[in-house]
Design an enzyme around this catalytic site. Structure first.
Site, mmCIF file in Angstrom:
data_model
loop_
_atom_site.group_PDB
_atom_site.id
_atom_site.type_symbol
_atom_site.label_atom_id
_atom_site.label_comp_id
_atom_site.label_asym_id
_atom_site.label_seq_id
_atom_site.Cartn_x
_atom_site.Cartn_y
_atom_site.Cartn_z
ATOM 1 N N VAL A 7 -58.059 64.175 -23.118
ATOM 2 C CA VAL A 7 -58.624 64.409 -21.784
ATOM 3 C C VAL A 7 -57.475 64.767 -20.853
ATOM 4 O O VAL A 7 -56.463 64.051 -20.807
ATOM 5 C CB VAL A 7 -59.332 63.144 -21.248
ATOM 6 N N PHE A 8 -57.624 65.870 -20.104
ATOM 7 C CA PHE A 8 -56.580 66.260 -19.160
ATOM 8 C C PHE A 8 -56.830 65.603 -17.808
ATOM 9 O O PHE A 8 -57.910 65.731 -17.224
ATOM 10 C CB PHE A 8 -56.537 67.785 -18.992
ATOM 11 N N GLY A 9 -55.820 64.903 -17.297
ATOM 12 C CA GLY A 9 -55.895 64.252 -15.992
ATOM 13 C C GLY A 9 -55.041 64.992 -14.983
ATOM 14 O O GLY A 9 -53.855 65.247 -15.229
ATOM 15 N N TYR A 10 -55.639 65.348 -13.861
ATOM 16 C CA TYR A 10 -54.910 66.053 -12.798
ATOM 17 C C TYR A 10 -54.972 65.307 -11.477
ATOM 18 O O TYR A 10 -54.298 65.667 -10.512
ATOM 19 C CB TYR A 10 -55.486 67.473 -12.610
ATOM 20 N N GLY A 11 -55.799 64.248 -11.428
ATOM 21 C CA GLY A 11 -55.967 63.481 -10.190
ATOM 22 C C GLY A 11 -55.703 62.019 -10.455
ATOM 23 O O GLY A 11 -54.600 61.631 -10.852
ATOM 24 N N SER A 12 -56.734 61.207 -10.275
ATOM 25 C CA SER A 12 -56.534 59.765 -10.418
ATOM 26 C C SER A 12 -56.056 59.387 -11.827
ATOM 27 O O SER A 12 -55.351 58.388 -11.986
ATOM 28 C CB SER A 12 -57.819 59.006 -10.079
ATOM 29 N N GLU A 83 -67.716 59.858 -12.882
ATOM 30 C CA GLU A 83 -67.532 61.183 -12.257
ATOM 31 C C GLU A 83 -68.876 61.851 -11.979
ATOM 32 O O GLU A 83 -68.961 63.079 -11.928
ATOM 33 C CB GLU A 83 -66.670 62.063 -13.180
HETATM 34 C C1 BEZ Z 1 -58.648 63.162 -12.799
HETATM 35 O O1 BEZ Z 1 -57.517 63.352 -13.203
HETATM 36 O O2 BEZ Z 1 -58.880 62.929 -11.614
HETATM 37 C C2 BEZ Z 1 -59.743 63.102 -13.777
HETATM 38 C C3 BEZ Z 1 -59.735 63.957 -14.857
HETATM 39 C C4 BEZ Z 1 -60.740 63.869 -15.818
HETATM 40 C C5 BEZ Z 1 -61.744 62.906 -15.663
HETATM 41 C C6 BEZ Z 1 -61.740 62.074 -14.570
HETATM 42 C C7 BEZ Z 1 -60.724 62.157 -13.605
#
Ligand code: BEZ
Length: 174
Positions: A7-12, A83
């Site tokens: 899973v790529f995370g760019y925020g929280s 989400e």
């Molecule tokens: C996020 O990085 O904010 C994010 C990315 C994927 C799923 C939920 C949050």
């Protein structure tokens, strides 16, 4: 490995996760940019006073740096619920320094009901400054993100511009 997904995370997800993770790696995606263009009614704002949180916007030629988290498939049930305010699963290629994998992220597309879109930076900062919701203040969301990006040596002009305005406006010192 069949049951495991990146899973790529760019925020929280850059600074915290509330589910089991098998591995975390620095990663990037191509053709997308993070923007505070999604309304938050359920985390960093209220239905009457939405905050602003990140989504990904198509940006040909740009690179978005973040983190990739390796998870088991049951994590998606949790993330789909968390989400739920406009985000959709999106399949994409996640790049590492030494290769690439097929992965998933969550994007709040422009047609979702909570999408707010572009606005002048001063207006984005003002909305964030006055917003809070069940997950905390909208300002803390931005400051935590900016701090985590800095620790990872990730440059993001949009995030750091909003952060600077919040620090200026609020006299925030941390
Ligand atoms: C996020 O990085 O904010 C994010 C990315 C994927 C799923 C939920 C949050």
């Amino acid at each position: 490995m069949e049951d495991l997904h990146w899973v790529f995370g760019y925020g929280s997800l850059i600074w915290k996760h509330d589910f089991p993770v098998i591995e975390i790696r620095r990663a990037y995606i191509e053709g997308w940019a993070r923007r505070f263009w999604q309304g938050s009614h359920d985390h960093r704002g209220l239905p009457t006073d939405p905050g602003r949180v990140l989504t990904l916007i198509e940006a040909p030629g740009e690179v978005c740096q973040g983190r990739a988290l390796l998870v088991e498939s049951d994590v998606f049930e949790h993330l789909d619920y968390r989400e739920k305010n406009g985000y959709e699963r999106h399949e994409l290629t996640i790049h590492f320094d030494d290769g690439a994998v097929d992965g998933i992220t969550y994007i709040a597309p422009i047609h979702n009901a909570a999408f707010l879109g572009a606005a002048p930076s001063k207006d984005i900062a003002a909305q964030i400054r006055r917003s809070k919701g069940p997950s905390g203040t909208n300002t803390d969301y931005v400051l935590e993100l900016a701090q985590a990006l800095r620790e990872l040596n990730i440059e993001d002009a949009h995030v750091f511009d909003i952060e600077a305005r919040l620090r200026q406006d609020n006299g925030v010192d941390r």
